[in-house]
Design an enzyme around this catalytic site. Structure first.
Site, PDB file in Angstrom:
ATOM      1  N   HIS A 127       0.919  -1.198  -0.023  1.00 37.17           N
ATOM      2  CA  HIS A 127      -0.027  -0.056   0.035  1.00 37.17           C
ATOM      3  C   HIS A 127       0.714   1.250   0.088  1.00 37.17           C
ATOM      4  O   HIS A 127       0.232   2.378  -0.278  1.00 37.17           O
ATOM      5  CB  HIS A 127      -0.954   0.135   1.210  1.00 37.17           C
ATOM      6  CG  HIS A 127      -1.935  -1.097   1.215  1.00 37.17           C
ATOM      7  ND1 HIS A 127      -2.872  -1.066   0.168  1.00 37.17           N
ATOM      8  CD2 HIS A 127      -2.412  -2.102   1.809  1.00 37.17           C
ATOM      9  CE1 HIS A 127      -3.698  -2.193   0.358  1.00 37.17           C
ATOM     10  NE2 HIS A 127      -3.329  -2.679   1.499  1.00 37.17           N
ATOM     11  N   ASP A 156      -2.880 -10.910  -2.239  1.00 33.78           N
ATOM     12  CA  ASP A 156      -3.229 -10.248  -0.915  1.00 33.78           C
ATOM     13  C   ASP A 156      -4.638  -9.968  -1.152  1.00 33.78           C
ATOM     14  O   ASP A 156      -5.251  -9.609  -2.510  1.00 33.78           O
ATOM     15  CB  ASP A 156      -2.482  -8.969  -0.768  1.00 33.78           C
ATOM     16  CG  ASP A 156      -2.725  -8.446   0.712  1.00 33.78           C
ATOM     17  OD1 ASP A 156      -2.193  -8.869   1.780  1.00 33.78           O
ATOM     18  OD2 ASP A 156      -3.799  -7.648   0.772  1.00 33.78           O
ATOM     19  N   HIS A 173      -6.316  -7.404  -0.442  1.00 37.05           N
ATOM     20  CA  HIS A 173      -6.540  -5.872  -0.697  1.00 37.05           C
ATOM     21  C   HIS A 173      -5.620  -5.704  -2.017  1.00 37.05           C
ATOM     22  O   HIS A 173      -4.570  -6.210  -2.513  1.00 37.05           O
ATOM     23  CB  HIS A 173      -5.774  -5.127   0.368  1.00 37.05           C
ATOM     24  CG  HIS A 173      -6.597  -5.273   1.662  1.00 37.05           C
ATOM     25  ND1 HIS A 173      -5.960  -6.256   2.835  1.00 37.05           N
ATOM     26  CD2 HIS A 173      -7.583  -4.949   2.183  1.00 37.05           C
ATOM     27  CE1 HIS A 173      -6.727  -6.252   3.675  1.00 37.05           C
ATOM     28  NE2 HIS A 173      -7.923  -5.438   3.560  1.00 37.05           N
ATOM     29  N   ASP A 228      -4.505 -12.768   3.663  1.00 41.15           N
ATOM     30  CA  ASP A 228      -5.772 -12.275   4.199  1.00 41.15           C
ATOM     31  C   ASP A 228      -7.091 -12.602   3.028  1.00 41.15           C
ATOM     32  O   ASP A 228      -8.005 -12.455   3.664  1.00 41.15           O
ATOM     33  CB  ASP A 228      -5.657 -11.002   4.442  1.00 41.15           C
ATOM     34  CG  ASP A 228      -4.852  -9.945   3.358  1.00 41.15           C
ATOM     35  OD1 ASP A 228      -4.652 -10.442   2.566  1.00 41.15           O
ATOM     36  OD2 ASP A 228      -4.802  -8.839   4.092  1.00 41.15           O
TER      37      ASP A 228
END
Ligand code: ZN
Length: 260
Positions: A46, A81, A83, A168
């Site tokens: 991120h 991931d 995200h 995740d």
């Protein structure tokens, strides 16, 4: 932020995390290791060039991809991931020699990664986003991986594959809403390792908030790299809302890559 505040020691930890990828690459080139798994915190995908974000301080995988680019290598980044890796995408948005492919839950944090985001200019087509609805099954996820990720990465013909290996998207994860099993990471890693020469894949730990799933999935990833794919054929039955999204991604990405 309240979950992950920075302390004086954070800077040194972040520098070590950012340097671990190039260290792993060098060890692989020297033949000192069979595979690289960068088990660091903080994670990185991120982080933007000028802004820490989403538990990430420096973008560890982007640092390593840039390190390899400087040596003239073609680099494919696969981000599984749950995200979207906004910082990684933005780092190479204009870059044709770094492929960024992400599968992620959508809509979800950080809000980017819709299927129309495919890079611009010379980088057009070198960003591929697969935004999956919450609740997407393991079989549908793997079908998308087989139908889009594997052929695109193979056609890109990278010298190196770097994996943003967050866990995740595991069914046990308390934050993510996807349904992968630990063994699915072995399957995906095993498929990727066949695309590049030996000792040319490095996985970077990103998110993952169920400690047992994190442990078993990390182990499965390393096993997949070391042993190759075990589970074939890939699931092909796709149903419900994921099917429509995957068809739309294939339609858009098909402008740049040959997909069945
Ligand atoms: Zn994540």
């Amino acid at each position: 932020d309240p979950d992950t505040y920075a302390v004086p020691a954070s800077f040194a930890a972040a520098l070590h995390a950012a340097g671990a990828g190039p260290y792993a690459v060098d060890a692989l080139i020297r033949g000192e290791a069979k595979t690289g798994f960068v088990a660091v915190r903080p994670p990185g995908h991120h982080a933007e060039r000028h802004q820490a974000m989403g538990f990430c301080l420096f973008n560890n995988i982007a640092v390593t991809a840039s390190y390899l680019r400087r040596e003239g290598h073609r680099v494919a980044i696969v981000d599984w991931d749950v995200h979207h890796g906004n910082g990684t995408q933005n780092s190479f948005w204009l870059e044709p020699d770094v492929l960024y492919v992400s599968l992620h839950e959508f809509p979800f944090y950080p809000g980017t990664g819709w299927l129309t985001e495919t890079g611009v200019g010379e980088g057009a087509g070198a960003t591929v986003n697969i935004p999956l609805p919450g609740g997407t099954s393991s079989d549908d996820y793997l079908a998308a991986f087989a139908r889009i990720v594997v052929p695109v990465v193979r056609q890109f013909a990278p010298d190196w594959i770097l994996v943003s290996a967050g866990y995740d998207a595991h069914v046990s994860d308390p934050l993510g809403g996807l349904c992968l099993e630990s063994s699915d990471y072995r399957t995906m890693a095993g498929a990727l390792v066949k695309i590049v020469p030996p000792q040319r894949i490095v996985a970077f730990l990103e998110g993952g908030y169920d400690l047992d799933a994190l442990a078993t999935s990390s182990q499965a990833t390393v096993e997949g790299v070391l042993n190759g794919a075990q589970q074939f054929p890939w699931p092909s039955v796709i149903d419900g809302s994921a099917a429509r999204i995957i068809d739309l991604v294939v339609e858009g990405v098909g402008r740049y890559w040959d997909l069945d």
